[in-house]
Design an enzyme around this catalytic site. Structure first.
Site, PDB file in Angstrom:
ATOM      1  N   LYS A 316      -9.159 -13.209   7.509  1.00  0.00           N
ATOM      2  CA  LYS A 316      -8.060 -13.817   8.176  1.00  0.00           C
ATOM      3  C   LYS A 316      -8.881 -14.849   9.429  1.00  0.00           C
ATOM      4  O   LYS A 316     -10.142 -14.475   9.436  1.00  0.00           O
ATOM      5  CB  LYS A 316      -7.436 -12.853   8.795  1.00  0.00           C
ATOM      6  CG  LYS A 316      -6.412 -12.085   8.204  1.00  0.00           C
ATOM      7  CD  LYS A 316      -5.636 -11.016   8.993  1.00  0.00           C
ATOM      8  CE  LYS A 316      -4.533 -10.097   8.103  1.00  0.00           C
ATOM      9  NZ  LYS A 316      -3.387 -10.810   7.726  1.00  0.00           N
ATOM     10  N   ARG A 390       0.425  -4.492  -0.491  1.00  0.00           N
ATOM     11  CA  ARG A 390       1.139  -4.444  -2.125  1.00  0.00           C
ATOM     12  C   ARG A 390       0.345  -3.378  -3.120  1.00  0.00           C
ATOM     13  O   ARG A 390       0.890  -2.624  -3.952  1.00  0.00           O
ATOM     14  CB  ARG A 390       1.840  -5.530  -2.490  1.00  0.00           C
ATOM     15  CG  ARG A 390       0.782  -6.641  -2.843  1.00  0.00           C
ATOM     16  CD  ARG A 390       1.283  -8.076  -2.861  1.00  0.00           C
ATOM     17  NE  ARG A 390       1.557  -8.543  -1.531  1.00  0.00           N
ATOM     18  CZ  ARG A 390       1.983  -9.821  -1.092  1.00  0.00           C
ATOM     19  NH1 ARG A 390       2.577 -10.672  -2.304  1.00  0.00           N
ATOM     20  NH2 ARG A 390       2.175 -10.405  -0.115  1.00  0.00           N
TER      21      ARG A 390
HETATM   22  N1  BES Z   1      -0.868  -7.050   7.235  1.00  0.00           N
HETATM   23  C1  BES Z   1      -0.508  -8.228   6.719  1.00  0.00           C
HETATM   24  C2  BES Z   1       0.974  -9.023   7.177  1.00  0.00           C
HETATM   25  C3  BES Z   1       1.085  -8.921   8.610  1.00  0.00           C
HETATM   26  C4  BES Z   1       0.891 -10.369   9.165  1.00  0.00           C
HETATM   27  C5  BES Z   1       1.604  -7.981   9.297  1.00  0.00           C
HETATM   28  C6  BES Z   1       1.259 -10.602  10.507  1.00  0.00           C
HETATM   29  C7  BES Z   1       2.160  -8.406  10.832  1.00  0.00           C
HETATM   30  C8  BES Z   1       1.890  -9.550  11.470  1.00  0.00           C
HETATM   31  C9  BES Z   1      -0.727  -8.542   5.268  1.00  0.00           C
HETATM   32  O1  BES Z   1      -1.362  -7.656   4.799  1.00  0.00           O
HETATM   33  C10 BES Z   1      -0.951 -10.003   4.909  1.00  0.00           C
HETATM   34  O2  BES Z   1      -2.096 -10.224   5.437  1.00  0.00           O
HETATM   35  N2  BES Z   1      -0.180 -10.693   4.149  1.00  0.00           N
HETATM   36  C11 BES Z   1      -0.347 -12.142   3.841  1.00  0.00           C
HETATM   37  C12 BES Z   1      -0.244 -11.950   2.491  1.00  0.00           C
HETATM   38  C13 BES Z   1      -0.223 -13.326   1.693  1.00  0.00           C
HETATM   39  C14 BES Z   1      -1.869 -13.581   1.818  1.00  0.00           C
HETATM   40  C15 BES Z   1       0.318 -13.766   0.491  1.00  0.00           C
HETATM   41  C16 BES Z   1       0.445 -12.992   4.850  1.00  0.00           C
HETATM   42  O3  BES Z   1       1.509 -12.468   5.186  1.00  0.00           O
HETATM   43  O4  BES Z   1      -0.224 -13.977   5.282  1.00  0.00           O
HETATM   44 MN    MN Z   2      -3.577  -8.534   4.751  1.00  0.00          MN
END
Ligand code: BES
Ligand code: MN
Ligand code: ZN
Length: 538
Positions: A316, A390
């Site tokens: 991230k 997931r």
């Molecule tokens: N934990 C995150 C989702 C999230 C984002 C929670 C912002 C709370 C606030 C999750 O694991 C994630 O990173 N999801 C990605 C998925 C994508 C790579 C398909 C996302 O939402 O960007």
């Molecule tokens: Mn994630």
């Protein structure tokens, strides 16, 4: 070391028509007396049945329950939910709020929900929260709760429970890592019932405290820094918290057991971290079970427990990582709710499953392009290691399905896309069974937690088709991100009625507001408890 819990606001109850009893329940000097006000077409109006005596006796000279409508108009006080108007007594007109300067706080409860004067549980929670926020720096806050605003649906016990929840949640502060803790806020909260029976006051207070304690446990776990709440520490905290709770037992799987049980999704995410994963299984057996068609209903809760989500090798941004200790909010919620079932007399069986790990980019981390085999034998191609929730849920849901329960409900801070779609206050609600979806929707409404249904369209299943595995862990860029994540989860629940709550938005609050404090919100705990309390024949 014991897991540090935040101190909760002390709560008591009394009969508002007995000023001595109110003072007694308060124990300390009264800082504020809350008088509920309804929003009516003719302007704000004090709820019928507020005894003037209590306000005069503890609120100081010259104060009564009469609302100065001219002043209210000047200040724009309409009696809207959570609105307040503070009136300081003659003695202390110059002073600021404090123990030595009792004040009357008119608290808006909004419009009556029916032709009577009754308001809903959400309004009561927010009114109590508003009083706590308007309260002094010390002393007690007393909220007068007249029977007139208690409707048939909420009931006396439910109304008391709602105000207690609202007060305790609004007073919540996470200060265990602050050396300079200015303190602040009222020290004690008293529900002063007018025309409510003492059984409802006592029981409503007890239940409100149990629910608020569960929500605050979830908040404490979420707010704890990620390096002190590792998967190992999370499991220890869960063992500590569940210890001695009637009907509640806990099992913790370590890395060896997780390997033996073939939880390939959880192991795949954990590979990049120096911290070993854990899987938590918390079970609640009711002492007085209901039976439906000859069996005790069994609800399995699954919570995403990523104690820190760096994104893994699909790292991230610094900005995107800041709040990622929140990524175990689902696990915290299912733990907290299951532990509180006994206190609330839940009459169905409940099992909570929480796969727990960090998601880190270590040298052994899963790489984009790798394929993981989930416990049920299905394979997932990992194209983005940041879509890790997931992967661990696939194992968690498989375990849940093997228990052949009546319902599975999972809670997960799953996708940023859900935050884009529904914002910070509303969880996305998906499911395979209209009956269960309806129950969860209704429970969330009673609990005052926002949820909104999103679809699981068959035609989008192709978004997660993989070239080399049974599915891939990402959908089409920029399209239906929350849905493609939910569609992947749907592959692991077989025919069991299932609901998925994507709580990525509401798991966290970016402001102190109403019953929420900045940080973890404990979202989902109240919805789950509402659901479980009412689950059974009906
Ligand atoms: N934990 C995150 C989702 C999230 C984002 C929670 C912002 C709370 C606030 C999750 O694991 C994630 O990173 N999801 C990605 C998925 C994508 C790579 C398909 C996302 O939402 O960007
Ligand atoms: Mn994630
Ligand atoms: Zn995540």
């Amino acid at each position: 070391m014991a897991f540090p819990r935040s101190e909760l606001l002390e709560v008591a109850w009394a009969d508002a028509t007995d000023p001595a009893a109110v003072a007694d329940a308060a124990g300390v000097a009264v800082a504020v007396v809350g008088v509920p006000v309804l929003e009516t077409p003719d302007g704000p109006a004090v709820a019928p049945g507020v005894p003037a005596t209590v306000v005069v006796s503890v609120g100081g000279d010259g104060l009564g329950t009469a609302l100065d409508t001219t002043r209210a108009r000047q200040r724009g006080f309409k009696g809207k939910v959570g609105q307040t108007m503070v009136v300081v007594g003659e003695r202390s007109a110059q002073g600021s709020l404090g123990a030595e300067a009792p004040a009357v706080v008119f608290v808006g409860c909004g419009r009556a929900t029916d032709s009577d004067d009754a308001v809903g549980a959400t309004a009561l929670r927010r009114a109590a929260a508003a009083l706590v926020r308007a309260g002094g720096k010390s002393g007690a806050g007393v909220l007068v709760l007249p029977a007139s605003i208690v409707g048939e649906v909420v009931g006396s016990r439910g109304a008391v429970q709602a105000v207690v929840e609202g007060a305790v949640l609004a007073a919540y502060r996470f200060v265990s890592h602050k050396r300079d803790n200015e303190g602040g806020g009222i020290e004690r909260f008293v529900v002063a019932g007018a025309g409510l029976d003492t059984g409802a006051l006592a029981e409503g207070t007890r239940r409100g405290l149990a629910v608020a304690d569960a929500v605050c446990l979830a908040r404490d776990l979420v707010n704890e820094p990620p390096s002190s709440l590792t998967p190992t520490r999370f499991a220890e905290a869960a063992e500590e918290h569940t210890d001695g709770r009637p009907g509640v037992t806990i099992e913790v799987w370590d890395e060896q057991r997780i390997t033996d049980e073939r939880l390939g999704g959880l192991l795949g995410v954990a590979r990049g971290s120096a911290e070993p994963p854990r899987l938590l299984k918390i079970a609640y057996e009711p002492s007085d079970p209901v039976t439906v068609d000859g069996r005790v209903p069994h609800v399995v809760l699954v919570g995403k427990g990523i104690t820190f989500d760096s994104g893994g090798l699909s790292l991230k941004t610094p900005e995107g990582m800041i709040t990622m200790k929140t990524d175990m909010s689902g696990a915290a919620a299912v733990l907290a709710a299951t532990s509180a079932c006994g206190d609330l007399g839940v009459r169905v069986r409940v099992t909570a499953i929480a796969p727990t790990t960090e998601n880190m980019p270590g040298g052994r981390a899963t790489k984009p392009g790798d394929v993981l085999t989930i416990r049920n034998g299905r394979t997932i191609e990992v194209l983005n290691t940041d879509a890790e929730g997931r992967l661990v849920l696939a194992d968690g849901l498989t375990l849940a399905t093997e228990l052949e329960p009546d319902a599975i409900i999972d809670l997960a801070t799953l996708t940023g896309a859900c935050v884009v779609a529904l914002g910070m206050s509303i969880a996305g609600l998906f499911g395979s069974d209209d009956g269960l979806i309806g129950r969860v929707r209704a429970a969330s409404e009673r609990a005052g937690e926002g949820t909104w249904p999103l679809p699981l369209p068959e035609e989008y299943r192709s978004h997660i088709d993989s070239e080399i595995a049974d599915m891939k862990n990402v959908g089409k860029g920029g399209q239906a991100g929350a849905i493609s994540a939910a569609l992947l989860l749907a592959e692991f629940v077989e025919e069991v009625p299932w609901v998925h709550l994507d709580i990525a938005g509401p798991a966290r609050s970016d402001e102190d507001n109403g019953i929420l404090a900045k940080g973890g919100t404990g979202f989902g705990v109240r919805t789950l408890l509402e659901l479980l309390e009412h689950y059974g024949p009906d």
